[in-house]
Write a protein that holds these residues in place. Structure first.
Motif, PDB file in Angstrom:
ATOM      1  N   ALA A 179       0.662  -1.398   0.087  1.00  0.00           N
ATOM      2  CA  ALA A 179      -0.093   0.002  -0.150  1.00  0.00           C
ATOM      3  C   ALA A 179       0.709   1.201   0.051  1.00  0.00           C
ATOM      4  O   ALA A 179       0.448   2.072  -0.562  1.00  0.00           O
ATOM      5  CB  ALA A 179      -0.966  -0.072   1.278  1.00  0.00           C
ATOM      6  N   ALA A 180       1.955   1.313   0.685  1.00  0.00           N
ATOM      7  CA  ALA A 180       2.662   2.309   0.834  1.00  0.00           C
ATOM      8  C   ALA A 180       3.521   2.689  -0.446  1.00  0.00           C
ATOM      9  O   ALA A 180       3.868   3.777  -0.956  1.00  0.00           O
ATOM     10  CB  ALA A 180       3.741   2.422   2.256  1.00  0.00           C
ATOM     11  N   LEU A 181       3.877   1.713  -1.104  1.00  0.00           N
ATOM     12  CA  LEU A 181       4.699   1.717  -2.393  1.00  0.00           C
ATOM     13  C   LEU A 181       3.658   2.096  -3.411  1.00  0.00           C
ATOM     14  O   LEU A 181       4.273   3.064  -4.101  1.00  0.00           O
ATOM     15  CB  LEU A 181       5.319   0.160  -2.855  1.00  0.00           C
ATOM     16  N   ARG A 182       2.494   1.773  -3.434  1.00  0.00           N
ATOM     17  CA  ARG A 182       1.558   2.251  -4.591  1.00  0.00           C
ATOM     18  C   ARG A 182       1.347   3.688  -4.416  1.00  0.00           C
ATOM     19  O   ARG A 182       1.120   4.227  -5.141  1.00  0.00           O
ATOM     20  CB  ARG A 182       0.076   1.416  -4.536  1.00  0.00           C
ATOM     21  N   ALA A 197       8.373  -3.207  -9.610  1.00  0.00           N
ATOM     22  CA  ALA A 197       7.880  -3.445 -11.186  1.00  0.00           C
ATOM     23  C   ALA A 197       6.330  -3.681 -10.978  1.00  0.00           C
ATOM     24  O   ALA A 197       5.660  -3.165 -12.067  1.00  0.00           O
ATOM     25  CB  ALA A 197       8.725  -4.477 -11.839  1.00  0.00           C
ATOM     26  N   GLU A 198       5.878  -4.487 -10.233  1.00  0.00           N
ATOM     27  CA  GLU A 198       4.627  -4.956 -10.111  1.00  0.00           C
ATOM     28  C   GLU A 198       3.699  -3.738  -9.743  1.00  0.00           C
ATOM     29  O   GLU A 198       2.745  -3.653 -10.306  1.00  0.00           O
ATOM     30  CB  GLU A 198       4.546  -5.930  -8.981  1.00  0.00           C
ATOM     31  N   VAL A 213       9.745  -9.079 -14.868  1.00  0.00           N
ATOM     32  CA  VAL A 213       9.496  -7.737 -15.498  1.00  0.00           C
ATOM     33  C   VAL A 213       8.808  -7.920 -16.962  1.00  0.00           C
ATOM     34  O   VAL A 213       7.786  -7.186 -17.256  1.00  0.00           O
ATOM     35  CB  VAL A 213      10.662  -6.756 -15.710  1.00  0.00           C
ATOM     36  N   LYS A 214       9.519  -8.776 -17.526  1.00  0.00           N
ATOM     37  CA  LYS A 214       8.782  -9.160 -19.106  1.00  0.00           C
ATOM     38  C   LYS A 214       7.575  -9.808 -18.906  1.00  0.00           C
ATOM     39  O   LYS A 214       6.720  -9.344 -19.783  1.00  0.00           O
ATOM     40  CB  LYS A 214       9.767 -10.213 -19.894  1.00  0.00           C
ATOM     41  N   GLU A 215       7.239 -10.534 -18.018  1.00  0.00           N
ATOM     42  CA  GLU A 215       5.775 -11.079 -17.827  1.00  0.00           C
ATOM     43  C   GLU A 215       4.958  -9.836 -17.605  1.00  0.00           C
ATOM     44  O   GLU A 215       3.730  -9.975 -18.009  1.00  0.00           O
ATOM     45  CB  GLU A 215       5.572 -12.045 -16.670  1.00  0.00           C
ATOM     46  N   LEU A 216       5.181  -8.924 -16.802  1.00  0.00           N
ATOM     47  CA  LEU A 216       4.295  -7.856 -16.314  1.00  0.00           C
ATOM     48  C   LEU A 216       4.185  -7.049 -17.480  1.00  0.00           C
ATOM     49  O   LEU A 216       3.117  -6.093 -17.614  1.00  0.00           O
ATOM     50  CB  LEU A 216       5.046  -7.103 -15.352  1.00  0.00           C
TER      51      LEU A 216
END
Length: 382
Positions: free
Chosen positions: A68-71, A93-94, A116-119
């Motif tokens: 939550a803090a990261l977002r 990355a997510e 990261v490539k998947e995302l």
């Protein structure tokens, strides 16, 4: 007044995650242009306190493991640049992919880049991993050289960040992330051998070569190829990456990692390194790329060789690894902000043109090593 207001309104808001030496250098370079408003985020209050806040530079205490803090920290930002430890990059990355924020990192960790490539498959923003030196600039150089060949035979990439004045048995000082160095010494290494993509062990296939009268050794380490194995699969017979050190380093490291089994106790090895090996700003980055293949029907070889030294940039003494790494990710961000790179999806380093990179105000750091400090100061003042 009007002109100044317009410029400020066009400033890009970016977050730099990681307040260490590289993260602080990235922030300094970006803020000096007047084109970016930067927030440096880290969980360490001590490291954040060392960063001088200003009108275009803020700090924020942040626990990356708190989703939550990261977002909240990334919401509404143009881009996030990760200078965090490799094992935390996928969290950033997510969050960036979820919020539609452009994402750039410096990781050499292969598993992180795969995530990261998947995302990036469904991302509404650009996800650009491996924007440093190796992986990063080294892939841009290799791809540029390879484009001149009708048929490729081999690409050999060699990079090292070394002390200018080695003074211990390892012939090494700490110039980069300790966790990152240990990780690349331990993890399997991607390569193409006889046209087949394989994994080879780290610390093996040692070789020696000379450049400008100095003898170096080089050996397998993980992550330096970035996505080149994906790009060149089926197109080249030999592709490999090796880290450059002074002779003697590999043998001692193999004894520590393999004979003493410290590869299984990385925390112990990290503690030894950080309490026994001094850091230094007097370093040199050595870049050596050799490509061979058919050109105009003849077997031909082309080589790129460069050395970048520590220098005073923005009134501060910067190590060569700080200059090259920070300049690399700043140049890619600049190209992205200028619309010269794809604005969404996965962007590989080898998709970036060498000429465009070197023409960039940050990329010029690689152009002439002896003028690094002057060029970056002039670029930031422009």
């Amino acid at each position: 007044m009007a002109a100044k207001f317009v410029r400020r309104s066009l400033m890009k808001n970016v977050v730099v995650v990681g307040a260490g030496k590289i993260g602080a250098t990235i922030a300094d370079l970006l803020v000096a242009t007047g084109d970016y408003r930067v927030t440096v985020a880290d969980r360490s209050e001590e490291q954040l306190a060392a960063i001088p806040a200003g009108a275009a530079l803020a700090t924020r205490k942040l626990d990356i493991t708190d989703p939550a803090a990261l977002r909240q920290a990334l919401a509404g930002q143009f881009a996030v640049l990760s200078a965090a430890p490799y094992d935390l990059t996928t969290r950033i990355a997510e969050a960036a992919a979820e919020l539609g924020v452009h994402y750039l990192d410096l990781t050499e960790d292969v598993a992180s880049t795969r995530r990261v490539k998947e995302l990036a498959v469904d991302a509404k923003a650009a996800l650009i991993p491996q924007c440093g030196l190796a992986p990063g600039f080294i892939s841009i150089v290799a791809a540029d050289l390879a484009r001149d060949f009708e048929q490729l035979d081999s690409l050999r990439l060699r990079v090292g960040a070394l002390p200018q004045y080695p003074s211990n048995a390892l012939n090494y000082n700490l110039t980069w992330s300790t966790d990152g160095v240990i990780n690349e010494y331990c993890e399997p290494c991607e390569a193409i051998v006889n046209g087949e993509r394989i994994l080879v062990p780290a610390m093996e296939e040692r070789e020696e070569f000379s450049l400008d009268g100095v003898t170096y050794e080089a050996f397998n380490t993980s992550g330096g190829l970035g996505t080149l194995c994906d790009t060149l699969a089926g197109k080249v017979r030999t592709l490999n990456y090796r880290t450059i050190r002074y002779p003697g380093h590999c043998a001692i490291m193999k004894a520590l990692l393999q004979d003493l089994r410290l590869a299984d106790r990385r925390d112990v090895l990290k503690d030894i390194f950080e309490n026994a090996l001094p850091s230094t700003l007097q370093d040199v980055v050595v870049i050596f790329v050799t490509v061979s293949g058919r050109m105009n029907g003849r077997l031909t070889q082309q080589t790129y060789a460069n050395k970048v030294y520590s220098a005073v940039v923005g009134g501060k003494m910067r190590s060569a690894i700080q200059i090259t790494t920070a300049s690399g990710i700043c140049a890619v961000l600049d190209l992205l902000a200028q619309g010269k790179l794809p604005q969404k999806g996965f962007v590989k380093q080898e998709d970036i043109g060498l000429d465009a990179f070197l023409a960039n105000r940050f990329g010029r750091a690689y152009a002439r090593a002896e003028d690094v400090g002057h060029q970056l100061d002039a670029a930031c003042a422009a």
